[in-house]
Motif scaffolding. Structure first.
Motif, PDB file in Angstrom:
ATOM      1  N   ARG A 211     -29.741  25.553  51.087  1.00 27.10           N
ATOM      2  CA  ARG A 211     -28.419  25.116  51.261  1.00 27.10           C
ATOM      3  C   ARG A 211     -27.782  24.156  50.278  1.00 27.10           C
ATOM      4  O   ARG A 211     -26.703  24.285  49.794  1.00 27.10           O
ATOM      5  CB  ARG A 211     -28.416  24.521  52.763  1.00 27.10           C
ATOM      6  CG  ARG A 211     -26.864  24.123  53.217  1.00 27.10           C
ATOM      7  CD  ARG A 211     -26.739  23.526  54.567  1.00 27.10           C
ATOM      8  NE  ARG A 211     -25.444  22.852  54.645  1.00 27.10           N
ATOM      9  CZ  ARG A 211     -25.360  21.695  54.563  1.00 27.10           C
ATOM     10  NH1 ARG A 211     -26.408  21.051  53.996  1.00 27.10           N
ATOM     11  NH2 ARG A 211     -24.026  21.143  54.874  1.00 27.10           N
ATOM     12  N   LEU A 212     -28.709  23.214  49.688  1.00 30.77           N
ATOM     13  CA  LEU A 212     -28.378  22.108  48.713  1.00 30.77           C
ATOM     14  C   LEU A 212     -28.042  23.013  47.609  1.00 30.77           C
ATOM     15  O   LEU A 212     -27.293  22.679  46.675  1.00 30.77           O
ATOM     16  CB  LEU A 212     -29.262  21.089  48.633  1.00 30.77           C
ATOM     17  CG  LEU A 212     -29.686  20.383  49.589  1.00 30.77           C
ATOM     18  CD1 LEU A 212     -30.958  19.266  49.262  1.00 30.77           C
ATOM     19  CD2 LEU A 212     -28.600  19.747  50.467  1.00 30.77           C
ATOM     20  N   ILE A 213     -28.735  23.964  47.371  1.00 33.30           N
ATOM     21  CA  ILE A 213     -28.452  24.756  45.816  1.00 33.30           C
ATOM     22  C   ILE A 213     -27.199  25.419  46.135  1.00 33.30           C
ATOM     23  O   ILE A 213     -26.359  25.588  45.226  1.00 33.30           O
ATOM     24  CB  ILE A 213     -29.700  25.765  45.756  1.00 33.30           C
ATOM     25  CG1 ILE A 213     -31.172  25.171  45.496  1.00 33.30           C
ATOM     26  CG2 ILE A 213     -29.511  26.734  44.592  1.00 33.30           C
ATOM     27  CD1 ILE A 213     -32.304  26.131  45.435  1.00 33.30           C
ATOM     28  N   GLU A 214     -27.031  25.962  47.125  1.00 34.23           N
ATOM     29  CA  GLU A 214     -25.820  26.569  47.337  1.00 34.23           C
ATOM     30  C   GLU A 214     -24.563  25.482  47.215  1.00 34.23           C
ATOM     31  O   GLU A 214     -23.690  26.054  46.439  1.00 34.23           O
ATOM     32  CB  GLU A 214     -25.449  27.181  48.966  1.00 34.23           C
ATOM     33  CG  GLU A 214     -24.181  27.899  49.273  1.00 34.23           C
ATOM     34  CD  GLU A 214     -23.769  27.419  50.416  1.00 34.23           C
ATOM     35  OE1 GLU A 214     -23.775  28.069  51.494  1.00 34.23           O
ATOM     36  OE2 GLU A 214     -23.014  26.285  50.516  1.00 34.23           O
ATOM     37  N   ASN A 215     -24.663  24.417  47.732  1.00 41.10           N
ATOM     38  CA  ASN A 215     -23.505  23.337  47.578  1.00 41.10           C
ATOM     39  C   ASN A 215     -23.464  23.116  45.778  1.00 41.10           C
ATOM     40  O   ASN A 215     -22.444  23.023  45.558  1.00 41.10           O
ATOM     41  CB  ASN A 215     -24.020  22.090  48.054  1.00 41.10           C
ATOM     42  CG  ASN A 215     -24.075  21.959  49.440  1.00 41.10           C
ATOM     43  OD1 ASN A 215     -23.292  22.788  50.322  1.00 41.10           O
ATOM     44  ND2 ASN A 215     -24.520  20.956  50.110  1.00 41.10           N
ATOM     45  N   ARG A 216     -24.575  23.296  45.177  1.00 40.53           N
ATOM     46  CA  ARG A 216     -24.325  23.081  43.724  1.00 40.53           C
ATOM     47  C   ARG A 216     -23.855  24.325  42.987  1.00 40.53           C
ATOM     48  O   ARG A 216     -23.019  24.062  42.205  1.00 40.53           O
ATOM     49  CB  ARG A 216     -25.699  22.778  43.272  1.00 40.53           C
ATOM     50  CG  ARG A 216     -26.246  22.511  41.875  1.00 40.53           C
ATOM     51  CD  ARG A 216     -25.724  21.058  41.719  1.00 40.53           C
ATOM     52  NE  ARG A 216     -26.132  20.696  40.490  1.00 40.53           N
ATOM     53  CZ  ARG A 216     -25.175  20.967  39.438  1.00 40.53           C
ATOM     54  NH1 ARG A 216     -24.131  21.600  39.597  1.00 40.53           N
ATOM     55  NH2 ARG A 216     -25.396  20.677  38.174  1.00 40.53           N
ATOM     56  N   ILE A 217     -24.310  25.343  43.271  1.00 38.85           N
ATOM     57  CA  ILE A 217     -23.759  26.485  42.494  1.00 38.85           C
ATOM     58  C   ILE A 217     -22.747  27.528  43.239  1.00 38.85           C
ATOM     59  O   ILE A 217     -22.457  28.561  42.724  1.00 38.85           O
ATOM     60  CB  ILE A 217     -25.015  27.533  42.024  1.00 38.85           C
ATOM     61  CG1 ILE A 217     -25.560  28.210  43.418  1.00 38.85           C
ATOM     62  CG2 ILE A 217     -25.895  26.617  41.284  1.00 38.85           C
ATOM     63  CD1 ILE A 217     -26.430  29.203  43.010  1.00 38.85           C
ATOM     64  N   SER A 218     -22.218  27.257  44.452  1.00 42.96           N
ATOM     65  CA  SER A 218     -21.836  28.065  45.386  1.00 42.96           C
ATOM     66  C   SER A 218     -22.078  29.208  46.124  1.00 42.96           C
ATOM     67  O   SER A 218     -22.999  29.702  45.489  1.00 42.96           O
ATOM     68  CB  SER A 218     -20.207  28.344  44.540  1.00 42.96           C
ATOM     69  OG  SER A 218     -20.622  29.823  43.883  1.00 42.96           O
ATOM     70  N   MET A 219     -21.629  29.432  47.196  1.00 36.87           N
ATOM     71  CA  MET A 219     -22.174  30.577  47.785  1.00 36.87           C
ATOM     72  C   MET A 219     -22.111  32.074  47.036  1.00 36.87           C
ATOM     73  O   MET A 219     -23.003  32.746  47.316  1.00 36.87           O
ATOM     74  CB  MET A 219     -21.434  30.656  49.231  1.00 36.87           C
ATOM     75  CG  MET A 219     -22.383  31.620  50.116  1.00 36.87           C
ATOM     76  SD  MET A 219     -21.755  32.048  51.437  1.00 36.87           S
ATOM     77  CE  MET A 219     -20.596  31.240  52.294  1.00 36.87           C
ATOM     78  N   GLU A 220     -21.150  31.931  46.547  1.00 33.67           N
ATOM     79  CA  GLU A 220     -20.841  33.317  45.884  1.00 33.67           C
ATOM     80  C   GLU A 220     -22.001  33.505  44.692  1.00 33.67           C
ATOM     81  O   GLU A 220     -22.696  34.826  44.684  1.00 33.67           O
ATOM     82  CB  GLU A 220     -19.634  33.374  44.994  1.00 33.67           C
ATOM     83  CG  GLU A 220     -19.231  34.767  44.570  1.00 33.67           C
ATOM     84  CD  GLU A 220     -17.872  34.613  43.582  1.00 33.67           C
ATOM     85  OE1 GLU A 220     -17.212  33.704  43.622  1.00 33.67           O
ATOM     86  OE2 GLU A 220     -17.837  35.516  42.690  1.00 33.67           O
TER      87      GLU A 220
END
Lengths: 254, 1148
Positions: B447-456
């Motif tokens: 989830r942290l990685i998603e925050n960083r690079i966006s869900m898309e």
């Protein structure tokens, strides 16, 4: 849909009951009510039904008292008098102007009285009784069974056996047993001598002992019979409410 | 090191490639609980001189091995059967090292295995041409203790009528427990699976059911399954039983199986599954990879959900009918979890154990997305907060969870997990709790990685992984391509940087390569002159389990003029941060106040500080750091936050903070929230408990009826008669949950005498009395259970606790009422059992509460009767929990023994695991405590349990290790008498040292060095054989002469082709190389006379040499050790390394 699927006896009962309900509703309309709660109508129906049944029952006993099999008008009159009803007023009431005509209940087949549940082996005739005489009744009708704690315990066991074998005992006796067993249990009698009832460690209140199941998940997961019944009831009561709301105002307005 | 490897692609640790495996089970006997069958592995050698093939196999009795139809010799050697062979060595530190060594000695990821097959010499030429080998192994299993679980109810009828079934189970790669294989997630091959079962039974396994064939006598049939997608052996599973079958009405390729009589429940339970399918396929823009999917619901499940290739095995207890509210979301979550793992975990497998976090992370992450969509953002954020709190609490307690451990060639000095009492090098040495937390952290980091690079981008990465894998999987004849189906940390990170173009290295370094969480302390002051908020944020990075955070941190400040986000840079030395405020302090009261979500609300501002425009402040509101925040702000700010902040996490934080401010204003804020129907129901439930706490703190000034009572009355009771509750109607789930919770919280209220107010107790009893569920569409079993919980909560300690015999008459009248209610419920349950027996569970808990408070005599007999095998599992757990508690409070040795014997003998693996778990969480004593229970016999018993008694179940063994750690700590248990030899002579160095076994904890805490530096014979000897291949090699070279006898001995054994691979004999074989020799040095009696003296001598020599090595290493500098670390890899990549001590001899 489910009602047609019921037994003929159920259908018969239901039809009578419906008619009585209509009777009550029309009487209420006559008395000036515009609407009635379902529960009130139900209660009144229940009352009128028991009243009529009582008339029938007493009339039958009067007639049997005089060694007849068919009740006559006089039997009924005596009954009504006995029940404190002023018979004189009846003809006038019957001819009243606001009286509503109610259709006869739909013709349904008279239910076949089911053969009485036989329990145990009927005793054969002793040699001095000729063969054409009726059989002995079921043993349970004359065998004496004094009530004791052990009996309750045994009946409890029987009940559980039924449950275990997934036999479906008549729900009524099941309920009775529960109601008999539980008060006794909660009254704190001493059940400790019974193998199947374990007293809580503090010997205060008896608790039914925990018996392991062979297949524990079945009882834990499947809805109990009572719940299934309830499910059906809630389903059908929803239907009832629908049909009632359709039906009642109809009768009321006539 | 791993990264480098990943860049080059996957390099197999084995000198061959497996392409296809046949598993055929000819006969399954439920009565005897036995299985007979064979496997056939098709392998291609990758090196010319392949002469031995190592496979994994446990428990199996191996009859015969043939390679290309030629009889082949084999050795079965399983060091994990008995980890330590020296009786008196009872410190855990030693055990953990030995256990880790034993596990790696058979670790397929290091090219090892329990079963070593010698390629017949006739085939050597064939092998040199790298031609295909077919290894055919006949095996049987008798009463397996792990891996396969038989459930055979003891009743009349044949096996199908009884509902007998069998299924595969286990923790991580445990397939070796039921057939010989390469039990690794990284060795993929295609499968042909055949099971011959009774005609009334159904066999469910992976892949497509090709055909079912009746045998000639029509009494049995054979199920043929084909799995053409390359799959790891660890993802192969089996379930056989008289299942009822349901083809999913929405998706015909999905089939559900359940035990007899449960079909209606199965229909209802699985009716939702297709939506989960659609969701995952849509977000991943990828079809479900397998051609079919099967769900099987079985009894006595090992875990609630187990995912295998194209098939999932669930606990039958997840099934429910439409009347059950509480179980529905839980079961749906399990289904969704299982399905997420089909994509990541089954279809995409992992390269090595250190890449596990990627799979668990991705599957957990997409499962989270499903939660968000299904249950809403509130539920999702609540869940994230819950998981975050859990991982933070665990890491602070134990000192950290490391997602991506990198091991430097097995040198324990660099052990990244030295704070733990187990090795994290292998999944099989991990504590279960650690593994649960590991999974939790993995998805939070995703989830942290998603925050960083966006869900898309995140979803694009997943899609890329999946499409690569599906291309690879369709390459039927290019098995080297299959490694594309394996995910590695480096591969994953590379995809991320390719897709997003962003550098997430710092993030990975912080959360993945390093363990620990962040602990913030925040406080603030408002500088009126400058109109600036002075925020101070401190960090604790010295306590165990913490790390220092450097980087951006979001702070949200709600002011009168609106909500403002600020990003602070947390740096080494800056504690204070000045944040300019946007609004002047007090202003026009008429204006509405804008919130973060754009909503504008009226607020009563009278409570706030007239000088400051601040309403509330939140640190890291998005949970984008794995942290714990302790923030100080005044009570009115928390109250505003509770009332007006729309984020459920903020509301929950505010509620917890308000516990410290028992004021009428807090009370009002809480009751308002409680009444607000738009508010998230979990927040309202939490508010109930906080309100009870506040009311208790305010007891002297409290006015009005007990907290929540009037509210409950208004919401759920009749208007005319407030004591009578309305007939149940649970159509509105929010109010259902509130109705359940409020009585439980109310029962926690206490009056000035610290008793539960009579009014409250009577109210709860009335709720029970007037409870009417006839008109309800839903079952009220959970509600009634919680009413009993409420009764239990109302119990306070008895006034006089003496040993008088209690009867009904001298019982406190209130308690008597409670007891009668409990008894009645308990008896009713026998006649009309509730779903999952929730009511019995609550009753048992309540009785234990009454016992603990001295109202009724403490006695475990009732609980023990409910804990027996044959009761529903929830009931058993509740009863066992009470016994565990009794054991602790009454210090009962007898009960402890009873529990431990259940750990060894209970038929249900989950119960065994759970007892150890409960004993660890609620231990009868701990290592620093004096207890009569702590004695030598107990130490012996537990030692035996973890040393040899639990070799069939990894999870159980690790549970035993956890318990041993909790009770005795890492060093030698204090209750043991001092060993006879206080001093140990070090022969090599000709000096005496203190026996390491009696070195106190403080020293032993410095762990491994103690053992190695003291050159203790056993440990050194042990590692010699297992962990350090390099040294083995050297020794082999040095002692060629000595080893001749040893080798000769083994060859002799090998020459007998059909050496039974039976456990016992396996153990014996195992003894030769492993234990016998190390034992001989210090053990007083030489009991190993079975073997030739020569042989012994040889090992003795080993040891001395070994000591020397070890000793040298110890004193070498770090630089040196690094070099060493590389060595094993060099060897493991060369063909020669696959041979251990015996290898040269075999080829000789």
């Amino acid at each position: 849909g489910s009602k047609q699927a019921g037994t003929p006896a159920d259908n018969y009962q239901l039809a009578r009951r419906r008619t009585l309900q209509v009777v009550v509703s029309s009487l209420l309309t006559e008395a000036g009510f515009e609407s009635a709660e379902k529960a009130a109508v139900e209660t009144l129906t229940e009352m009128i039904q028991s009243y009529i049944s009582e008339i029938g029952r007493s009339a039958k006993s009067y007639c049997e008292h005089t060694a007849r099999t068919q009740p006559t008008l006089s039997d009924i009159v005596v009954t009504l008098v006995e029940m404190g009803f002023n018979v004189e007023t009846l003809p006038a009431y019957a001819k009243r102007s606001q009286r509503m005509v109610i259709t006869a209940p739909p013709v349904t087949n008279q239910p076949v009285t089911p053969k009485a549940l036989t329990a145990g082996q009927n005793k054969p005739h002793p040699p001095h009784i000729p063969g054409h005489f009726p059989e002995f009744p079921d043993p349970h009708t004359y065998i004496k069974t004094p009530v004791s704690e052990n009996n309750i315990f045994i009946s409890f066991l029987i009940l559980r056996k039924c449950k275990e074998k997934e036999m479906h005992p008549n729900p009524e006796p099941a309920k009775c047993l529960i109601s008999v067993t539980l008060p006794l249990i909660s009254e704190g009698r001493n059940f400790s001598q019974l193998p199947d009832l374990l007293c809580l460690p503090f010997s205060l209140l008896p608790v039914i002992a925990a018996r392991p199941f062979t297949v524990p998940y079945l009882t834990a997961l499947l809805p109990s019979e009572l719940e299934m019944q309830q499910m059906e009831e809630t389903d059908s009561s929803e239907q009832d409410e629908q049909t009632d709301t359709e039906n009642l105002p109809l009768h009321m307005s006539t | 090191m791993n990264r480098k490897k990943g860049d080059k692609g996957f390099e197999s640790p084995r000198p061959y490639k497996l392409t296809h495996q046949v598993v055929c089970i000819n006969n399954i006997n439920f009565q005897r609980k036995s299985v007979v069958g064979y496997v056939e592995l098709t392998i291609f050698p990758t090196v010319a001189n392949l002469n031995r093939i190592k496979l994994n196999s446990k428990q199996c009795r191996i009859y015969r091995v043939r390679v290309n139809d030629l009889e082949a010799a084999f050795i079965y050697n399983d060091p994990t059967l008995e980890v330590c062979h020296h009786e008196s060595k009872q410190n855990l530190n030693y055990f953990s090292n030995a256990y880790a060594a034993a596990v790696s000695a058979v670790d397929p990821d290091a090219g090892n295995g329990e079963l070593c097959i010698k390629v017949p010499s006739e085939l050597w030429k064939h092998v040199d041409e790298l031609k295909v080998l077919k290894v055919h192994i006949n095996f049987s299993l008798d009463q397996p203790k792990g891996g396969l679980h038989f459930v055979v109810p003891d009743m009349e009828g044949n096996m199908a009528e009884r509902g007998a079934h069998v299924f595969s189970c286990g923790y991580q790669n445990s397939t070796r427990f039921w057939f010989p294989c390469v039990d690794s997630y990284s060795e993929l091959c295609t499968w042909k699976l055949e099971y011959t079962v009774d005609a009334a039974m159904v066999a469910v396994s992976n892949g497509d059911l090709v055909e079912t064939v009746y045998t000639h006598d029509m009494r049995k049939k054979t199920f043929h399954y084909m799995l053409t997608i390359p799959t790891a052996a660890s993802n192969i599973s089996l379930a056989i039983g008289p299942f009822e079958i349901l083809v999913d009405p929405y998706m015909h390729e999905v089939t559900h199986f359940c035990l007899p009589q449960l079909l209606p429940l199965l229909k209802h339970t699985t009716s939702y599954l297709h939506e989960v399918f659609e969701f995952y396929e849509e977000i991943l823009t990828c079809r479900y990879p397998y051609s079919c999917f099967k769900t099987v619901f079985i009894d006595e499940a090992y875990v609630e959900v187990a995912a295998y290739a194209s098939m999932s095995i669930f606990s039958t207890n997840l099934l429910h009918s439409a009347m059950i509210i509480d179980e529905t979301p839980l079961t749906r979550r399990c289904l969704a979890q299982a399905l997420a793992q089909q994509f990541f975990g089954c279809f995409i497998s992992r390269m090595s154990w250190s890449d596990e976090w990627v799979l668990k992370g991705i599957s957990g992450y997409i499962y989270g997305l499903w939660m968000k969509k299904t249950f809403g953002v509130n539920e999702y954020r609540h869940w994230i907060k819950q998981e975050l709190d859990q991982i933070v609490a665990y890491e602070l307690k134990t000192g950290g969870v490391l997602l991506h451990p990198i091991f430097g060639g097995g040198k324990e000095k660099d052990n990244p997990a030295s704070h733990l009492h187990f090795s994290i090098k292998h999944p099989h040495t991990l504590s279960w709790e650690y593994y649960t937390m590991f999974q939790c952290k993995a998805h939070l980091v995703m989830r942290l990685i998603e925050n960083r690079i966006s869900m898309e981008f995140m979803l694009q990465v997943f899609n890329k992984l999946l499409s690569l894998a599906s291309t690879a999987s369709s390459q039927k004849f290019q098995s080297h391509m299959w490694s594309q189906m394996l995910v590695s940390t480096s591969g994953f990170l590379k995809s991320i940087s390719n897709v997003s173009g962003k550098d997430i290295q710092p993030l990975i370094k912080q959360w993945v390569d390093q363990s620990g969480v962040v602990k913030f302390y925040g406080s603030f002051a408002f500088n009126r002159k400058r109109n600036v908020l002075e925020l101070e944020i401190k960090q604790d990075y010295t306590s165990p389990g913490t790390q220092k955070y450097v980087g951006p941190l979001k702070v949200t400040v709600q002011e009168l003029d609106g909500s403002f986000n600020h990003t602070l840079q947390i740096e080494e030395n800056s504690l204070k941060h000045d944040i300019p405020c946007h609004s002047k302090s007090r202003r026009n009261k008429k204006k509405k106040i804008p919130l973060m979500n754009g909503e504008e609300v009226d607020m009563d501002l009278s409570a706030m500080d007239a000088d400051s425009p601040l309403l509330w402040i939140r640190i890291d509101p998005d949970m984008s750091v794995l942290r714990k925040v302790e923030f100080e702000q005044s009570d009115f700010m928390w109250q505003y936050q509770l009332r007006y902040e729309r984020d459920v996490v903020a509301q929950e934080e505010a509620i917890l903070a308000l516990e410290k401010f028992p004021t009428p204003a807090s009370r009002l804020a809480l009751t308002d929230i409680l009444e607000q129907e738009q508010c998230f129901y979990r927040v309202r439930m939490l508010a109930c408990f906080c309100l009870a706490k506040i009311a208790n703190s305010m007891v002297s000034t409290w006015t009005g009826p007990p907290a929540m009572k009037s509210l409950f009355t208004r919401m759920f009771c009749c208007k005319t008669c407030p004591n009578i509750v309305k007939t149940n109607n649970f159509m509105n789930f929010q109010s259902y949950f509130l109705q359940k919770t409020m009585p439980v919280a109310m029962a926690l209220l206490r009056d000035v005498h610290n008793l539960c107010p009579k009014e409250v107790l009577m109210f709860i009893l009335d709720l029970i009395k007037y409870n009417d569920n006839r008109k309800n569409k839903f079952s009220d079993n959970y509600y009634r259970a919680e009413l009993i919980d409420a009764l239990a909560n109302s119990v306070t300690p008895a006034v006089s606790v003496n040993n008088e015999v209690r009867t009904l008459d001298n019982l406190n009248p209130d308690v008597r009422l409670i007891l009668e209610e409990i008894t009645r419920f308990l008896n009713m349950e026998k006649l009309l059992p509730s779903y999952r027996h929730t009511i019995t569970v609550s009753c048992l808990k309540a009785i234990r509460v009454l016992q603990k408070n001295g109202h009724v005599p403490s006695d475990p007999a009732l609980f023990k009767s409910y804990a027996e095998y044959g009761h529903f599992v929830d009931v058993r757990i509740a009863a066992l929990e009470a016994v565990v508690d009794y054991t602790k409070v009454d210090r009962s040795y007898e009960e402890l023994q009873w529990l431990l014997s259940m750990v060894q003998n209970d038929p249900v693996p989950y119960i065994r695991h759970k007892i150890l778990d409960m004993l660890t969480k609620n231990p009868p004593f701990t290592k620093n405590m004096d207890s009569p229970l702590c004695n030598e016999a107990l130490v012996d018993q537990l030692w035996k349990l973890m040393n040899s008694g639990t070799s069939h179940d990894w999870r159980l063994r690790c549970g035993a290790v956890d318990l041993y750690f909790t009770l005795f700590g890492l060093s030698r248990p204090s209750c043991l008498p001092l060993p006879e030899l206080g001093l140990v002579l070090n022969l090599k160095e000709k000096k005496a040292v203190l026996n390491p076994t009696i070195i106190p904890e403080s020293v032993a805490n410095n762990q491994e060095p103690v053992i190695s530096s003291n050159n203790h014979g056993q440990s050194v000897g042990f590692q010699n054989t297992f962990s350090n291949s390099q040294e083995e090699e050297e020794i082999d070279m040095d002692t060629v002469h000595d080893s001749q006898a040893f080798i000769y001995h083994h060859l002799n054994m090998l020459e007998r082709p059909s050496t039974p691979g039976k456990e016992q004999s396996a153990g014996e074989i195992n003894m030769h190389p492993v234990s016998a020799a190390p034992l001989s040095v210090f053990s007083k009696e030489s009991n190993s006379s079975k073997h030739s003296d020569h042989h012994h001598h040889h090992h003795h020599e080993h040891k001395k040499k070994k000591k020397k090595h070890k000793h040298k290493h110890k004193h070498k500098h770090k630089h040196d050790t690094k070099e060493k670390e590389k060595d094993p890899f060099v060897f493991s990549n060369s063909p020669a390394s696959a041979r251990s001590i015996r290898s040269p001899s075999l080829s000789d």
